[in-house]
Motif scaffolding. Structure first.
Motif, PDB file in Angstrom:
ATOM      1  N   LYS A 257     105.065  92.757   5.816  1.00 64.44           N
ATOM      2  CA  LYS A 257     105.913  93.169   4.699  1.00 64.44           C
ATOM      3  C   LYS A 257     107.389  92.984   5.041  1.00 64.44           C
ATOM      4  CE  LYS A 257     102.648  96.631   2.919  1.00 64.44           C
ATOM      5  NZ  LYS A 257     102.393  98.091   2.722  1.00 64.44           N
TER       6      LYS A 257
ATOM      7  N   VAL B 143     105.813  82.086   4.623  1.00 65.54           N
ATOM      8  CA  VAL B 143     106.155  83.497   4.448  1.00 65.54           C
ATOM      9  C   VAL B 143     105.091  84.214   3.615  1.00 65.54           C
ATOM     10  CG1 VAL B 143     107.842  85.092   3.453  1.00 65.54           C
ATOM     11  CG2 VAL B 143     108.616  83.105   4.773  1.00 65.54           C
ATOM     12  N   ASP B 144     104.598  83.572   2.554  1.00 65.53           N
ATOM     13  CA  ASP B 144     103.567  84.193   1.719  1.00 65.53           C
ATOM     14  C   ASP B 144     102.257  84.365   2.477  1.00 65.53           C
ATOM     15  OD1 ASP B 144     105.276  84.427  -0.404  1.00 65.53           O
ATOM     16  OD2 ASP B 144     104.562  82.632  -1.445  1.00 65.53           O
ATOM     17  N   SER B 145     101.947  83.406   3.357  1.00 68.35           N
ATOM     18  CA  SER B 145     100.735  83.532   4.171  1.00 68.35           C
ATOM     19  C   SER B 145     100.824  84.749   5.084  1.00 68.35           C
ATOM     20  CB  SER B 145     100.528  82.268   4.999  1.00 68.35           C
ATOM     21  OG  SER B 145      99.406  82.387   5.847  1.00 68.35           O
TER      22      SER B 145
ATOM     23  N   LYS C 236     108.208  89.293   4.764  1.00 72.01           N
ATOM     24  CA  LYS C 236     108.285  88.910   3.352  1.00 72.01           C
ATOM     25  C   LYS C 236     109.599  89.366   2.734  1.00 72.01           C
ATOM     26  CE  LYS C 236     107.058  87.677  -0.830  1.00 72.01           C
ATOM     27  NZ  LYS C 236     107.072  86.250  -1.235  1.00 72.01           N
ATOM     28  N   THR C 237     110.050  90.556   3.094  1.00 74.54           N
ATOM     29  CA  THR C 237     111.254  91.124   2.500  1.00 74.54           C
ATOM     30  C   THR C 237     112.525  90.477   3.027  1.00 74.54           C
ATOM     31  OG1 THR C 237     110.123  93.255   2.271  1.00 74.54           O
ATOM     32  CG2 THR C 237     112.521  93.270   2.086  1.00 74.54           C
TER      33      THR C 237
ATOM     34  N   ALA D  57     102.789  87.416   4.499  1.00 77.13           N
ATOM     35  CA  ALA D  57     102.878  88.612   3.663  1.00 77.13           C
ATOM     36  C   ALA D  57     101.520  89.077   3.163  1.00 77.13           C
ATOM     37  CB  ALA D  57     103.805  88.342   2.481  1.00 77.13           C
ATOM     38  N   SER D  58     100.592  88.147   2.979  1.00 79.34           N
ATOM     39  CA  SER D  58      99.288  88.514   2.412  1.00 79.34           C
ATOM     40  C   SER D  58      98.513  89.468   3.299  1.00 79.34           C
ATOM     41  CB  SER D  58      98.457  87.249   2.165  1.00 79.34           C
ATOM     42  OG  SER D  58      98.143  86.592   3.387  1.00 79.34           O
TER      43      SER D  58
ATOM     44  N   ARG E  19     101.145  88.473  11.109  1.00 83.31           N
ATOM     45  CA  ARG E  19     100.248  89.178  10.192  1.00 83.31           C
ATOM     46  C   ARG E  19      99.690  90.460  10.788  1.00 83.31           C
ATOM     47  NH1 ARG E  19      97.624  86.560   6.014  1.00 83.31           N
ATOM     48  NH2 ARG E  19      95.639  87.486   6.633  1.00 83.31           N
TER      49      ARG E  19
ATOM     50  N   PRO F 265     108.363  78.963   1.759  1.00 88.00           N
ATOM     51  CA  PRO F 265     107.700  80.010   0.974  1.00 88.00           C
ATOM     52  C   PRO F 265     106.215  80.127   1.287  1.00 88.00           C
ATOM     53  CG  PRO F 265     109.186  78.733  -0.408  1.00 88.00           C
ATOM     54  CD  PRO F 265     109.126  78.032   0.921  1.00 88.00           C
ATOM     55  N   GLU F 266     105.562  79.008   1.563  1.00 87.37           N
ATOM     56  CA  GLU F 266     104.131  79.040   1.856  1.00 87.37           C
ATOM     57  C   GLU F 266     103.850  79.791   3.152  1.00 87.37           C
ATOM     58  OE1 GLU F 266     105.190  75.951  -0.902  1.00 87.37           O
ATOM     59  OE2 GLU F 266     105.890  76.278   1.156  1.00 87.37           O
TER      60      GLU F 266
END
Length: 329
Positions: free
Chosen positions: A244, A232-234, A247-248, A236-237, A328, A229-230
């Motif tokens: 995006k 993927v969230d990095s 993240k999806t 997605a930010s 990113r 999760p960390e």
């Protein structure tokens, strides 16, 4: 200069995400992408790949449809094998339908509704086998072939044009997990099964016994780095279309199998430990059908096995930093 061949189960997950370094690394000249049945049927995979290329802003990348079936193995034969020797947990395109997934084992041309949208762009008219042969012959000594799925397309190309083994710069492949029997009972059974070899053992044998200048295998090591999760969230930010998308559709906890393979093909300095062995795949009927076998030079049966560089460790921190930065964009 890379020709990439893969089974693009989608949307997202390791297969599609492995395109990110190929699209974003300035060192890469991606001259073609072949699609092969494996984790899903080739027709459906092609649509997911084309749609991702649109989302990533790279619709010009040439996509070529490849083999719809393994060379010899069939769904019925695999079922008979399972009745004798035990269940294969992940069967790719032959998986039985189940909630939350879109498997359709008896409908190879079906494309279920695509949550990411239907692509407007099309695959190239020429197939993956012809495209691979043409690319290697047009650029002798320069093309790195990267395969992260079943090796059917590569094997067919070798049967049509055996000279490509000597004309290619090298081949880098993801199949080839070794000694996974214990891991299948103590960890994630799916993740400890070498599906790519099991799905088409004869293709793997053809590829591993061809006279390549260099063979690199990214097997067990590709399972060590995961989509946490960390991570993927990095990604997605950043808020970009690709970020995006990741993240999806990223599958949390899934290893970065194909992403690591592509990264190693692009930048061999990521490898911190490797081992040279002779390797082949068991194609004899029996419980070890489709499993890789390795030998030292002096112990090998000398039946066409080639030296294979098995990647045993990579700089995981540097790989993750590079992949996150690319995703990113």
């Amino acid at each position: 200069m890379i020709f990439f061949d893969n089974d693009f189960l989608g949307p997202g997950q390791s297969n599609i995400q492995s395109m990110i370094p190929l699209l974003r690394d300035s060192r890469v000249n991606l001259i073609g992408v072949g699609v092969v049945t494996g984790d899903a049927w080739m027709t459906e995979e092609t649509q997911h790949l084309l749609r991702f290329l649109e989302i990533a802003g790279r619709p010009e990348v040439p996509v070529h449809k490849g083999a719809s079936m393994p060379l010899l193995r069939t769904q019925a034969e695999m079922a008979n094998w399972e009745a004798r020797y035990g269940r294969i947990p992940f069967k790719g395109a032959w998986n039985a339908p189940r909630p939350g997934r879109t498997y359709h084992p008896n409908e190879p041309d079906l494309v279920p509704p695509m949550p990411e949208g239907t692509p407007r762009i099309k695959a190239q008219a020429n197939g993956a086998v012809d495209a691979l042969i043409a690319a290697v012959r047009a650029h002798p000594g320069k093309v790195t072939i990267v395969s992260a799925g079943p090796l059917t397309n590569i094997a067919l190309a070798l049967r049509v044009a055996p000279d490509i083994a000597q004309l290619a710069k090298e081949i880098v492949i993801e199949p080839g997990k070794l000694d996974t029997a214990f891991a299948r009972t103590t960890s994630n059974t799916d993740y400890s099964t070498d599906f790519n070899f099991l799905f088409d053992p004869e293709a793997a044998h053809i590829v591993l016994t061809a006279p390549w200048k260099s063979i690199t295998l990214v097997g067990n090591v590709s399972s060590k780095v995961k989509a946490t999760p960390e991570v993927v969230d990095s990604i997605a930010s950043a808020g970009s279309p690709v970020a995006k998308y990741v993240k999806t559709y990223a599958r949390l906890g899934q290893p970065f199998w194909d992403e690591v393979t592509v990264a190693v093909a692009i930048d061999r300095s990521l490898v911190t430990d490797d081992l040279v062995v002779r390797m082949d795949v068991d194609t004899m009927p029996g419980m070890h059908y489709g499993e890789p076998q390795v030998w030292t030079e002096e112990m090998a049966p000398k039946a066409g096995e080639r030296p294979v560089h098995i990647v045993r460790a990579i700089d995981e921190e540097r790989f993750l930093a590079g992949f996150v930065a690319q995703a990113r964009k």
